[in-house]
Motif scaffolding. Structure first.
Motif, short mmCIF file in Angstrom:
data_model
loop_
_atom_site.label_atom_id
_atom_site.label_comp_id
_atom_site.label_asym_id
_atom_site.label_seq_id
_atom_site.Cartn_x
_atom_site.Cartn_y
_atom_site.Cartn_z
N GLN A 1 18.54 -12.83 48.66
CA GLN A 1 17.12 -13.13 48.69
C GLN A 1 16.36 -11.82 48.70
O GLN A 1 16.68 -10.92 49.47
CB GLN A 1 16.79 -13.96 49.92
CG GLN A 1 15.40 -14.53 49.88
CD GLN A 1 15.22 -15.65 50.87
OE1 GLN A 1 16.17 -16.32 51.23
NE2 GLN A 1 14.01 -15.84 51.32
N THR A 2 15.40 -11.70 47.83
CA THR A 2 14.62 -10.48 47.71
C THR A 2 13.21 -10.69 48.27
O THR A 2 12.76 -11.81 48.42
CB THR A 2 14.49 -10.05 46.24
OG1 THR A 2 13.79 -11.06 45.52
CG2 THR A 2 15.84 -9.80 45.62
N ALA A 3 12.57 -9.58 48.57
CA ALA A 3 11.19 -9.64 49.07
C ALA A 3 10.28 -8.91 48.12
O ALA A 3 10.67 -8.07 47.39
CB ALA A 3 11.11 -9.01 50.44
N SER B 1 15.50 -18.63 41.67
CA SER B 1 14.53 -19.58 42.18
C SER B 1 13.52 -18.86 43.08
O SER B 1 13.84 -17.85 43.69
CB SER B 1 15.22 -20.72 42.94
OG SER B 1 15.95 -20.21 44.03
N LYS B 2 12.33 -19.39 43.12
CA LYS B 2 11.26 -18.79 43.92
C LYS B 2 11.14 -19.54 45.23
O LYS B 2 11.11 -20.77 45.24
CB LYS B 2 9.94 -18.85 43.16
CG LYS B 2 8.76 -18.36 43.93
CD LYS B 2 8.07 -17.25 43.18
CE LYS B 2 6.78 -16.82 43.86
NZ LYS B 2 6.93 -16.14 45.09
N THR B 3 11.10 -18.81 46.33
CA THR B 3 10.81 -19.38 47.63
C THR B 3 9.35 -19.06 47.96
O THR B 3 8.63 -18.55 47.11
CB THR B 3 11.75 -18.83 48.71
OG1 THR B 3 11.54 -17.43 48.84
CG2 THR B 3 13.21 -19.10 48.36
N LYS B 4 8.93 -19.32 49.16
CA LYS B 4 7.54 -19.10 49.53
C LYS B 4 7.11 -17.65 49.33
O LYS B 4 6.06 -17.38 48.75
CB LYS B 4 7.29 -19.54 50.97
CG LYS B 4 5.86 -19.46 51.39
CD LYS B 4 5.65 -20.00 52.78
CE LYS B 4 4.18 -19.92 53.16
NZ LYS B 4 3.96 -20.44 54.50
N SER C 1 9.52 -14.99 48.39
CA SER C 1 10.58 -14.17 47.80
C SER C 1 11.25 -14.91 46.64
O SER C 1 10.82 -15.98 46.24
CB SER C 1 11.61 -13.81 48.86
OG SER C 1 12.22 -14.97 49.37
N PHE C 2 12.31 -14.31 46.14
CA PHE C 2 13.14 -14.92 45.10
C PHE C 2 14.56 -15.06 45.62
O PHE C 2 15.05 -14.21 46.36
CB PHE C 2 13.18 -14.03 43.84
CG PHE C 2 11.86 -13.94 43.14
CD1 PHE C 2 11.48 -14.93 42.25
CD2 PHE C 2 11.02 -12.88 43.38
CE1 PHE C 2 10.26 -14.85 41.60
CE2 PHE C 2 9.80 -12.79 42.74
CZ PHE C 2 9.41 -13.78 41.85
N ARG C 3 15.25 -16.13 45.21
CA ARG C 3 16.65 -16.33 45.56
C ARG C 3 17.47 -16.22 44.28
O ARG C 3 17.12 -16.81 43.25
CB ARG C 3 16.83 -17.70 46.20
CG ARG C 3 18.24 -17.91 46.72
CD ARG C 3 18.35 -19.16 47.57
NE ARG C 3 17.57 -18.98 48.79
CZ ARG C 3 16.78 -19.91 49.32
NH1 ARG C 3 16.66 -21.08 48.76
NH2 ARG C 3 16.12 -19.67 50.42
N ALA D 1 18.63 -4.22 44.00
CA ALA D 1 17.41 -3.48 44.34
C ALA D 1 17.01 -2.53 43.22
O ALA D 1 15.84 -2.41 42.87
CB ALA D 1 17.61 -2.72 45.64
N LYS D 2 17.99 -1.87 42.63
CA LYS D 2 17.72 -0.93 41.54
C LYS D 2 17.21 -1.65 40.29
O LYS D 2 16.26 -1.20 39.64
CB LYS D 2 18.98 -0.14 41.22
CG LYS D 2 18.80 0.90 40.15
CD LYS D 2 20.10 1.65 39.91
CE LYS D 2 19.95 2.65 38.78
NZ LYS D 2 21.21 3.35 38.50
N LYS D 3 17.81 -2.77 39.97
CA LYS D 3 17.44 -3.51 38.76
C LYS D 3 16.11 -4.25 38.89
O LYS D 3 15.41 -4.44 37.91
CB LYS D 3 18.53 -4.52 38.37
CG LYS D 3 19.82 -3.89 37.92
CD LYS D 3 19.63 -3.19 36.61
CE LYS D 3 20.96 -2.64 36.10
NZ LYS D 3 20.80 -1.87 34.88
N THR D 4 15.76 -4.68 40.10
CA THR D 4 14.57 -5.49 40.29
C THR D 4 13.41 -4.77 40.96
O THR D 4 12.30 -5.28 40.98
CB THR D 4 14.88 -6.73 41.14
OG1 THR D 4 15.27 -6.32 42.45
CG2 THR D 4 15.95 -7.58 40.51
N SER D 5 13.65 -3.64 41.55
CA SER D 5 12.65 -2.90 42.34
C SER D 5 12.21 -3.68 43.58
O SER D 5 11.13 -3.47 44.11
CB SER D 5 11.43 -2.55 41.48
OG SER D 5 11.81 -1.74 40.41
N TYR D 6 13.04 -4.61 44.03
CA TYR D 6 12.79 -5.36 45.26
C TYR D 6 13.91 -5.04 46.24
O TYR D 6 15.04 -4.79 45.85
CB TYR D 6 12.79 -6.87 45.01
CG TYR D 6 11.60 -7.37 44.25
CD1 TYR D 6 10.41 -7.61 44.89
CD2 TYR D 6 11.70 -7.64 42.89
CE1 TYR D 6 9.30 -8.09 44.19
CE2 TYR D 6 10.60 -8.12 42.19
CZ TYR D 6 9.41 -8.33 42.84
OH TYR D 6 8.33 -8.80 42.16
#
Length: 81
Positions: free
Chosen positions: A79-81, A7-10, A12-14, A58-63
């Motif tokens: 939660q990613t940024a 899901s997308k937050t303001k 980032s992604f959750r 982090a490795k799979k998403t680059s976030y």
């Protein structure tokens, strides 16, 4: 088909994750349903599996992973940024 585990937050992604530690190799087991199922080589001791999860995402998403909920449960939210 939409990924209900993402899901997308303001800003980032959750990601809703189910972790299975002590696997032969770290990998995504399934991306179907309400959670992203991830197998990790790390043991669930002293936060090793949690740290491995953060690095794996982090490795799979680059976030970078900022937040991590439910540290002691197999079902987690990151939660990613």
């Amino acid at each position: 088909m939409t990924a209900t585990w993402l899901s997308k937050t303001k800003n980032s992604f959750r990601i809703a994750v189910q972790v299975s530690p002590n696997a032969r190799k770290s990998e995504i087991a399934s991306a179907k349903g309400d959670v992203l199922r991830i197998r990790l080589q790390a043991q669930p001791v002293d936060g090793k599996a949690n740290e491995a999860l953060i690095q794996f995402i982090a490795k799979k998403t680059s976030y970078s992973t900022q937040k991590h909920r439910h540290h002691t449960r197999p079902f987690k939210q990151t939660q990613t940024a």
